[in-house]
Design an enzyme around this catalytic site. Structure first.
Site, mmCIF file in Angstrom:
data_model
loop_
_atom_site.group_PDB
_atom_site.id
_atom_site.type_symbol
_atom_site.label_atom_id
_atom_site.label_comp_id
_atom_site.label_asym_id
_atom_site.label_seq_id
_atom_site.Cartn_x
_atom_site.Cartn_y
_atom_site.Cartn_z
ATOM 1 N N ALA A 257 0.689 -1.304 -0.104
ATOM 2 C CA ALA A 257 0.036 -0.054 -0.101
ATOM 3 C C ALA A 257 0.760 1.283 0.067
ATOM 4 C CB ALA A 257 -0.944 -0.095 1.106
ATOM 5 N N ASP A 258 2.228 1.226 -0.212
ATOM 6 C CA ASP A 258 2.872 2.240 0.033
ATOM 7 C C ASP A 258 2.869 3.363 -1.072
ATOM 8 O OD1 ASP A 258 5.477 3.523 1.440
ATOM 9 O OD2 ASP A 258 6.066 3.381 -0.829
ATOM 10 N N VAL A 259 2.598 4.444 -0.857
ATOM 11 C CA VAL A 259 2.522 5.379 -1.813
ATOM 12 C C VAL A 259 3.698 5.622 -2.696
ATOM 13 C CG1 VAL A 259 2.208 7.921 -2.341
ATOM 14 C CG2 VAL A 259 0.806 6.915 -0.493
ATOM 15 N N TRP A 299 11.872 2.281 -4.971
ATOM 16 C CA TRP A 299 11.926 3.826 -4.169
ATOM 17 C C TRP A 299 13.102 4.366 -4.480
ATOM 18 C CZ3 TRP A 299 11.194 1.151 1.549
ATOM 19 C CH2 TRP A 299 9.624 1.163 1.724
#
Length: 303
Positions: A257-259, A299
């Site tokens: 769920a990491d933006v 990331w």
């Protein structure tokens, strides 16, 4: 290979390691308070047992890690030196064999660019469980810049520091100290009441022995470890997986769920909308047991 001298250590690194790439990642914020990057070297205070050591980590001419003990902040015994080696190896994740990950990633449409651009990057860890949990809590539902600001306030208000050449090097607050505080004690940090409660609650669990890194690792099972953390008030799936990834080193930890993960995938695919959970699961199918490193590398396109 480990070379052990009185004032320094040399720690051999795997072939799939690039010190400059890791330093580049560690330099992503100018508001980091737990270490300093100076002239391409990392300087950090490391608490080991009852001692606090100040180390400077750099790359020697052979490409290995040179760990220099600074002035009076040196180990008192060989056993303490061994603990420093363990800490540094954990911090830089030197014991993970990345060859299978690179073999998989170079065939993956999303990851092939990442492993080409960031080859040798390691999942720079947070070896201390309390620090990892606090960082996860502090970062909930805010941007990364403000999360660093909250961490600095927390550390400089409740942590200790040592001094060298006019610079303070901070040690993360002890859970035993935070466990005794009230929400009012944390009010100067300017964060939500809920986050204050979560930080104190986690500190209390660790202080009374109800939670430890060893206990989570002893589960030996990702889902059991995840469930153990999610049962803690204030720890949802995102925070649990972040901690399992950065501290406990579960290779299949996946903060889906990491933006930032969503934005990285959107950036690489050129999509107009962020991906759905179903789309991410489909893209991530080849990453099985490497979800943690895949996330970390994606990331890196953002920060």
């Amino acid at each position: 290979m480990l070379v052990n001298q009185q004032d320094h250590l040399i720690i051999a690194v795997p072939k799939e390691f690039n010190f400059k790439e890791n330093i580049s990642y560690m330099s992503r914020s100018n508001n980091e308070c737990m270490f300093e990057i100076r002239d391409g070297k990392v300087i950090k205070a490391i608490p080991v047992g009852n001692e606090i050591l100040l180390v400077e980590v750099s790359e020697n001419t052979e490409g290995n890690l040179l760990v220099r003990f600074i002035e009076k902040y040196t180990p008192s015994s060989d056993s303490v030196r061994d603990m420093v080696v363990h800490y540094v190896r954990d911090w830089f994740d030197l014991d993970t064999d990345l060859k299978p990950y690179y073999e998989m990633a170079k065939r993956d449409p999303l990851l092939q660019q990442a492993v080409s651009e960031f080859y040798g990057l390691r999942n720079i860890g947070i070896p201390d469980l309390f620090e990892a949990l606090c960082w996860g809590i502090l970062g909930q539902q805010i941007n990364l810049t403000y999360a660093y600001t909250l961490k600095r306030r927390f550390v400089e208000t409740f942590g200790n520091s040592i001094e060298w050449e006019g610079q303070s090097y901070w040690i993360f607050p002890e859970p035993e100290y935070i466990a005794k505080l009230t929400v009012e004690d944390l009010s100067s940090l300017k964060m939500t009441v809920k986050k204050c409660e979560y930080l104190i609650g986690v500190a209390q669990l660790i202080a009374d022995g109800s939670l430890s890194k060893a206990q989570v690792l002893e589960t030996g099972n990702f889902k059991e470890a995840e469930n153990m953390l999610i049962k803690i008030r204030g720890i949802g799936p995102w925070t649990a997986n972040y901690v399992l990834m950065r501290c406990l080193r579960f290779p299949n930890a996946f903060p889906i769920a990491d933006v930032g993960l969503h934005n990285a995938i959107k950036h690489l695919t050129g999509a107009e909308e962020k991906p759905t959970k179903e789309e991410i699961l489909k893209l991530a199918a080849p990453w099985e047991n490497w979800e943690s490193y895949a996330t970390f590398y994606l990331w890196r396109f953002l920060y």
